[in-house]
Design a protein around this motif. Structure first.
Motif, PDB file in Angstrom:
ATOM      1  N   TYR A 127      -7.021   8.965  -4.878  1.00 23.31           N
ATOM      2  CA  TYR A 127      -6.272   7.716  -4.763  1.00 23.31           C
ATOM      3  C   TYR A 127      -5.681   7.575  -3.362  1.00 23.31           C
ATOM      4  N   LEU A 128      -5.066   8.638  -2.855  1.00 21.87           N
ATOM      5  CA  LEU A 128      -4.480   8.624  -1.522  1.00 21.87           C
ATOM      6  C   LEU A 128      -5.544   8.415  -0.456  1.00 21.87           C
ATOM      7  N   SER A 129      -6.696   9.067  -0.615  1.00 20.53           N
ATOM      8  CA  SER A 129      -7.781   8.941   0.364  1.00 20.53           C
ATOM      9  C   SER A 129      -8.304   7.518   0.428  1.00 20.53           C
ATOM     10  N   ILE A 130      -8.483   6.878  -0.732  1.00 20.01           N
ATOM     11  CA  ILE A 130      -9.008   5.504  -0.750  1.00 20.01           C
ATOM     12  C   ILE A 130      -8.046   4.551  -0.052  1.00 20.01           C
ATOM     13  N   ILE A 131      -6.734   4.713  -0.346  1.00 17.69           N
ATOM     14  CA  ILE A 131      -5.756   3.809   0.268  1.00 17.69           C
ATOM     15  C   ILE A 131      -5.722   3.989   1.780  1.00 17.69           C
ATOM     16  N   LEU A 132      -5.725   5.259   2.249  1.00 15.28           N
ATOM     17  CA  LEU A 132      -5.664   5.498   3.698  1.00 15.28           C
ATOM     18  C   LEU A 132      -6.922   5.013   4.402  1.00 15.28           C
ATOM     19  N   MET A 133      -8.083   5.184   3.763  1.00 15.03           N
ATOM     20  CA  MET A 133      -9.327   4.674   4.366  1.00 15.03           C
ATOM     21  C   MET A 133      -9.322   3.143   4.403  1.00 15.03           C
ATOM     22  N   GLY A 134      -8.782   2.520   3.356  1.00 13.55           N
ATOM     23  CA  GLY A 134      -8.699   1.058   3.352  1.00 13.55           C
ATOM     24  C   GLY A 134      -7.766   0.532   4.424  1.00 13.55           C
ATOM     25  N   LEU A 135      -6.613   1.218   4.593  1.00 14.58           N
ATOM     26  CA  LEU A 135      -5.683   0.793   5.633  1.00 14.58           C
ATOM     27  C   LEU A 135      -6.302   0.932   7.024  1.00 14.58           C
ATOM     28  N   ALA A 183       0.829  -1.205   0.000  1.00 10.80           N
ATOM     29  CA  ALA A 183       0.000   0.000   0.000  1.00 10.80           C
ATOM     30  C   ALA A 183       0.861   1.252   0.000  1.00 10.80           C
ATOM     31  N   ASN A 184       1.916   1.258   0.807  1.00  9.83           N
ATOM     32  CA  ASN A 184       2.783   2.433   0.858  1.00  9.83           C
ATOM     33  C   ASN A 184       3.595   2.611  -0.428  1.00  9.83           C
ATOM     34  N   VAL A 185       3.962   1.509  -1.080  1.00  9.60           N
ATOM     35  CA  VAL A 185       4.618   1.616  -2.387  1.00  9.60           C
ATOM     36  C   VAL A 185       3.673   2.263  -3.403  1.00  9.60           C
ATOM     37  N   LEU A 186       2.391   1.877  -3.361  1.00  2.83           N
ATOM     38  CA  LEU A 186       1.412   2.461  -4.273  1.00  2.83           C
ATOM     39  C   LEU A 186       1.222   3.953  -3.995  1.00  2.83           C
ATOM     40  N   ILE A 187       1.227   4.333  -2.699  1.00  5.21           N
ATOM     41  CA  ILE A 187       1.126   5.760  -2.368  1.00  5.21           C
ATOM     42  C   ILE A 187       2.326   6.515  -2.932  1.00  5.21           C
ATOM     43  N   VAL A 231       4.170   5.743  -5.489  1.00  5.64           N
ATOM     44  CA  VAL A 231       4.054   5.824  -6.944  1.00  5.64           C
ATOM     45  C   VAL A 231       3.053   6.909  -7.347  1.00  5.64           C
ATOM     46  N   ALA A 232       1.932   7.023  -6.575  1.00  5.12           N
ATOM     47  CA  ALA A 232       0.880   7.980  -6.925  1.00  5.12           C
ATOM     48  C   ALA A 232       1.344   9.427  -6.766  1.00  5.12           C
ATOM     49  N   VAL A 233       2.198   9.714  -5.775  1.00  2.00           N
ATOM     50  CA  VAL A 233       2.596  11.111  -5.520  1.00  2.00           C
ATOM     51  C   VAL A 233       4.010  11.408  -6.023  1.00  2.00           C
ATOM     52  N   TRP A 234       4.640  10.423  -6.639  1.00  2.00           N
ATOM     53  CA  TRP A 234       6.048  10.579  -7.039  1.00  2.00           C
ATOM     54  C   TRP A 234       6.259  11.771  -7.968  1.00  2.00           C
ATOM     55  N   GLU A 244       4.306  14.446  -8.370  1.00  4.95           N
ATOM     56  CA  GLU A 244       3.756  15.727  -7.932  1.00  4.95           C
ATOM     57  C   GLU A 244       4.432  16.241  -6.659  1.00  4.95           C
ATOM     58  N   LEU A 245       5.199  15.430  -5.985  1.00  4.50           N
ATOM     59  CA  LEU A 245       5.936  15.850  -4.790  1.00  4.50           C
ATOM     60  C   LEU A 245       7.418  15.594  -5.018  1.00  4.50           C
ATOM     61  N   PRO A 246       8.275  16.266  -4.249  1.00  2.20           N
ATOM     62  CA  PRO A 246       9.718  16.054  -4.417  1.00  2.20           C
ATOM     63  C   PRO A 246      10.079  14.579  -4.248  1.00  2.20           C
ATOM     64  N   ALA A 247      10.819  14.034  -5.213  1.00  3.00           N
ATOM     65  CA  ALA A 247      11.149  12.610  -5.213  1.00  3.00           C
ATOM     66  C   ALA A 247      11.961  12.228  -3.987  1.00  3.00           C
ATOM     67  N   ALA A 248      12.872  13.094  -3.579  1.00  2.00           N
ATOM     68  CA  ALA A 248      13.701  12.783  -2.419  1.00  2.00           C
ATOM     69  C   ALA A 248      12.861  12.649  -1.151  1.00  2.00           C
ATOM     70  N   ALA A 249      11.888  13.558  -1.016  1.00  2.00           N
ATOM     71  CA  ALA A 249      11.019  13.503   0.171  1.00  2.00           C
ATOM     72  C   ALA A 249      10.179  12.231   0.169  1.00  2.00           C
ATOM     73  N   VAL A 250       9.668  11.890  -1.028  1.00  2.00           N
ATOM     74  CA  VAL A 250       8.847  10.683  -1.116  1.00  2.00           C
ATOM     75  C   VAL A 250       9.685   9.445  -0.811  1.00  2.00           C
ATOM     76  N   ALA A 251      10.907   9.387  -1.339  1.00  2.00           N
ATOM     77  CA  ALA A 251      11.767   8.232  -1.110  1.00  2.00           C
ATOM     78  C   ALA A 251      12.154   8.120   0.365  1.00  2.00           C
ATOM     79  N   THR A 252      12.455   9.280   0.957  1.00  2.00           N
ATOM     80  CA  THR A 252      12.801   9.262   2.386  1.00  2.00           C
ATOM     81  C   THR A 252      11.625   8.766   3.222  1.00  2.00           C
ATOM     82  N   TRP A 253      10.432   9.269   2.894  1.00  2.00           N
ATOM     83  CA  TRP A 253       9.231   8.829   3.637  1.00  2.00           C
ATOM     84  C   TRP A 253       9.014   7.337   3.481  1.00  2.00           C
ATOM     85  N   GLY A 254       9.114   6.840   2.247  1.00  2.00           N
ATOM     86  CA  GLY A 254       8.902   5.415   2.005  1.00  2.00           C
ATOM     87  C   GLY A 254       9.898   4.561   2.764  1.00  2.00           C
ATOM     88  N   ALA A 255      11.173   5.009   2.792  1.00  2.00           N
ATOM     89  CA  ALA A 255      12.181   4.244   3.515  1.00  2.00           C
ATOM     90  C   ALA A 255      11.888   4.213   5.009  1.00  2.00           C
TER      91      ALA A 255
END
Length: 599
Positions: free
Chosen positions: A119-127, A39-43, A45-48, A50-61
């Motif tokens: 997309y982000l809202s659906i994933i977070l509600m599902g989690l 689920a977090n990998v999909l998140i 990918v969805a924001v990659w 539109e948001l800074p890639a470094a921030a997204v990668a750091t968050w994912g890690a």
């Protein structure tokens, strides 16, 4: 000295048991780790884009590292030693941290497009929904994760830049809907958790009831054991003096007496025999409790057995002033699978019960007919006596219960006959039913199974015959620790023409055996000290292998009966009658080659 039954261990309350199951489920939910990572990998990918890639990668890690470290920490061996409240606090802390990390992407919500937001809202509600399911709605665990995630999502939609524009109604509506979803999910969580508590409450209640049942059964078994010990002890203490009286009465009957003295002696013998019969009921119960009664099942022709037995019934009924009838519709070659001796005992108890409770002038009827579909047979013993009320029909098969004998009339026995019937019938696989009405008589029905495999006929056991008469020239050793028993038994044996020697214990018996060659040894089971009659019989047979021996005991304890059976020694019970003693003397005479004196 009786021991108290084990007390059941204290049971935990339902909520504690439910919390323990929640902890177990969370620890076992290894599949949820993979779902969270995907689920977090999909998140990401969805924001990659539109948001800074470094921030997204750091968050994912950080998210993946947190999930792996949490899994390792929660599954560590040290977790098992922690108390339940400490475990729950750790789970709550990890849940808050997971929820906060999960809500971090919402900080970039204003820069996301509508598709990425949805997309982000659906994933977070599902989690969040999955979290409620994985922890079975535990309130603290659900709030720890869902409030940061869903609460942050509500705030993100309500405060998004587009919410203030011309089409801001839709964003605000979505925020409100997510808030309602959050409330509904909370209600579902509470219901799930309460259901879990209720389920554990039911389980704990069942465990408590089972523990109480086991405790009650233990008390019942202890009471049954105490009852058996009491009956055995009482029976032993009563049988000792009755045995002396029985021996003395039999001795008087054998002596030349005037008519009045013979009538008195005969009455004494009859009273002694009556009391002996009642004590035999206690003996039968003890033998059944001990498991030493075994059914010798074999194909048995039923019609000859009934015809022989009915001669005995007619004589007893005639003496009681009751009309007896035997009616059968049985084929001559009909065989049933039964133990003839035990079946006769069942019939004697049923007929004896009918004769006791049927007034003079009444009728007794024994019916025999083929069973359903011609298989087996059905026997009915019916009378027109006092009958049994419906409320008492189950109780009559219990020990010591009697209908209409509140004054405990001795002539009606001890209330053991039908209890013995039920046990013997169960031993032979015979179904017993009762049809009775108060004041209209009773009918006991026996359903006998058909003979197995149509085996050849087996001659049934004959009705018991009386003992042969005539003196015997035998040497007999009597060993008993009670002087009266030794004296009375030797008087009777002397009257029968025997040379009788007596001893009080093993040492005296061995001393007698040094200068006396017995043809028969009668030894009491319980002697003084650590010796028993088995030791006496063993000592006698060491000197003369194959010597006829027998134990004579007033003890009816089940373990004592099993001990005698295991030793393979004949066991006679006090009070011993002449009819029971004479066959043993005849066997000893046959073994020695002595013929009874025809006089």
């Amino acid at each position: 000295m009786s021991t108290a039954p084990p007390q059941p261990s204290p049971l935990p309350d339902a909520q504690t048991a439910a919390d323990s199951e929640v902890v177990r489920r969370v620890l076992d939910s290894s599949a949820r780790l993979l779902v969270l990572i995907v689920a977090n990998v999909l998140i990401a990918v969805a924001v990659w884009e539109e948001l800074p890639a470094a921030a997204v990668a750091t968050w994912g890690a950080l998210v993946v590292a947190h999930l792996l470290l949490r899994r390792h920490a929660l599954r560590a061996a040290a977790m098992d030693a922690l108390p339940l409240p400490r475990k729950l606090r750790l789970f709550v802390a990890y849940g808050v941290l997971a929820g906060v990390l999960q809500a971090v992407p919402l900080l970039g919500f204003p820069w996301l497009g509508e598709t990425a937001r949805a997309y982000l809202s659906i994933i977070l509600m599902g989690l969040s929904t999955g979290t409620v399911a994985s922890c079975t709605g535990h309130p603290r665990l659900c709030r720890a994760y869902c409030i940061p995630v869903l609460g942050g999502l509500v705030v993100a939609w309500l405060l998004s830049p587009s919410a203030a524009g011309a089409n801001g109604f839709i964003d605000r509506a979505i925020g409100v809907l997510i808030l309602l979803f959050m409330g509904i999910l909370g209600a579902v969580a509470r219901n799930s958790y309460q259901t879990l508590i209720d389920a554990h409450a039911v389980r704990l209640r069942e465990r408590e009831l089972n523990a109480r049942l086991q405790e009650a059964l233990a008390r019942e078994r202890e009471a049954g054991t105490a009852k058996t010990r009491f009956l055995a002890s009482a029976s032993h203490d009563l049988r000792q003096p009755l045995h002396t009286l029985s021996m003395l009465a039999a001795t008087l009957v054998l002596r030349p007496l005037d008519e009045r003295s013979r009538a008195i002696a005969t009455l004494m013998a009859e009273v002694s025999e009556s009391l002996n019969g009642q004590l035999d009921g206690l003996l039968d119960i003890s033998r059944l409790d001990a498991g030493v009664v075994r059914a010798q099942m074999r194909p048995t022709p039923l019609q000859p057995l009934l015809q022989r037995y009915f001669a005995e019934v007619e004589a007893a009924a005639r003496e009681a002033g009751i009309t007896a009838r035997l009616h059968w519709r049985l084929p001559q070659d009909l065989h049933v699978q039964t133990d003839p001796a035990l079946l006769l005992r069942v019939l004697r108890n049923l007929v004896g019960n009918a004769l006791k409770f049927t007034p003079r002038g009444g009728r007794l009827r024994i019916d025999a007919e083929p069973g359903p579909d011609g298989e087996g047979a059905v026997l009915k013993v019916a009378d027109d006596g006092i009958g049994i009320a419906p409320a008492h029909q189950a109780q009559v098969f219990q020990e010591f219960f009697q209908v209409g004998n509140d004054e405990r009339d001795r002539s009606r026995g001890l209330g053991l006959g039908l209890s013995i019937v039920a046990r013997l019938a169960a031993l032979m696989g015979i179904a017993v039913t009762l049809d009775s009405a108060l004041g209209q008589g009773s009918c006991f029905t026996l359903r006998l199974p058909a003979a197995e495999g149509g085996a050849a006929a087996t001659e049934p056991l004959a009705v018991a015959a009386g003992a042969a008469a005539g003196p015997l020239a035998l040497n007999v050793l009597v060993v008993d620790d009670e002087k009266d028993v030794r004296t009375s038994t030797c008087l009777l044996l002397a009257e029968l023409g025997c040379d009788c020697r007596s001893a009080a214990d093993l040492a005296q018996a061995e001393a007698v055996l040094e200068g006396f060659r017995p043809d028969l040894v009668l030894a009491d089971f319980r002697l003084g000290g650590n010796a028993s009659g088995l030791h006496v019989l063993a000592a006698a047979r060491r000197r003369r292998p194959g010597l006829p021996v027998a134990l004579v005991s007033g003890d009816t304890a089940p373990d004592r009966l099993r001990e005698a059976e295991d030793a393979g020694v004949r066991l006679l019970h006090k009070p011993l009658s002449l009819a029971a003693l004479r066959p043993l003397l005849d066997e000893a005479a046959a073994a020695r080659g002595v013929r009874p004196d025809p006089a």
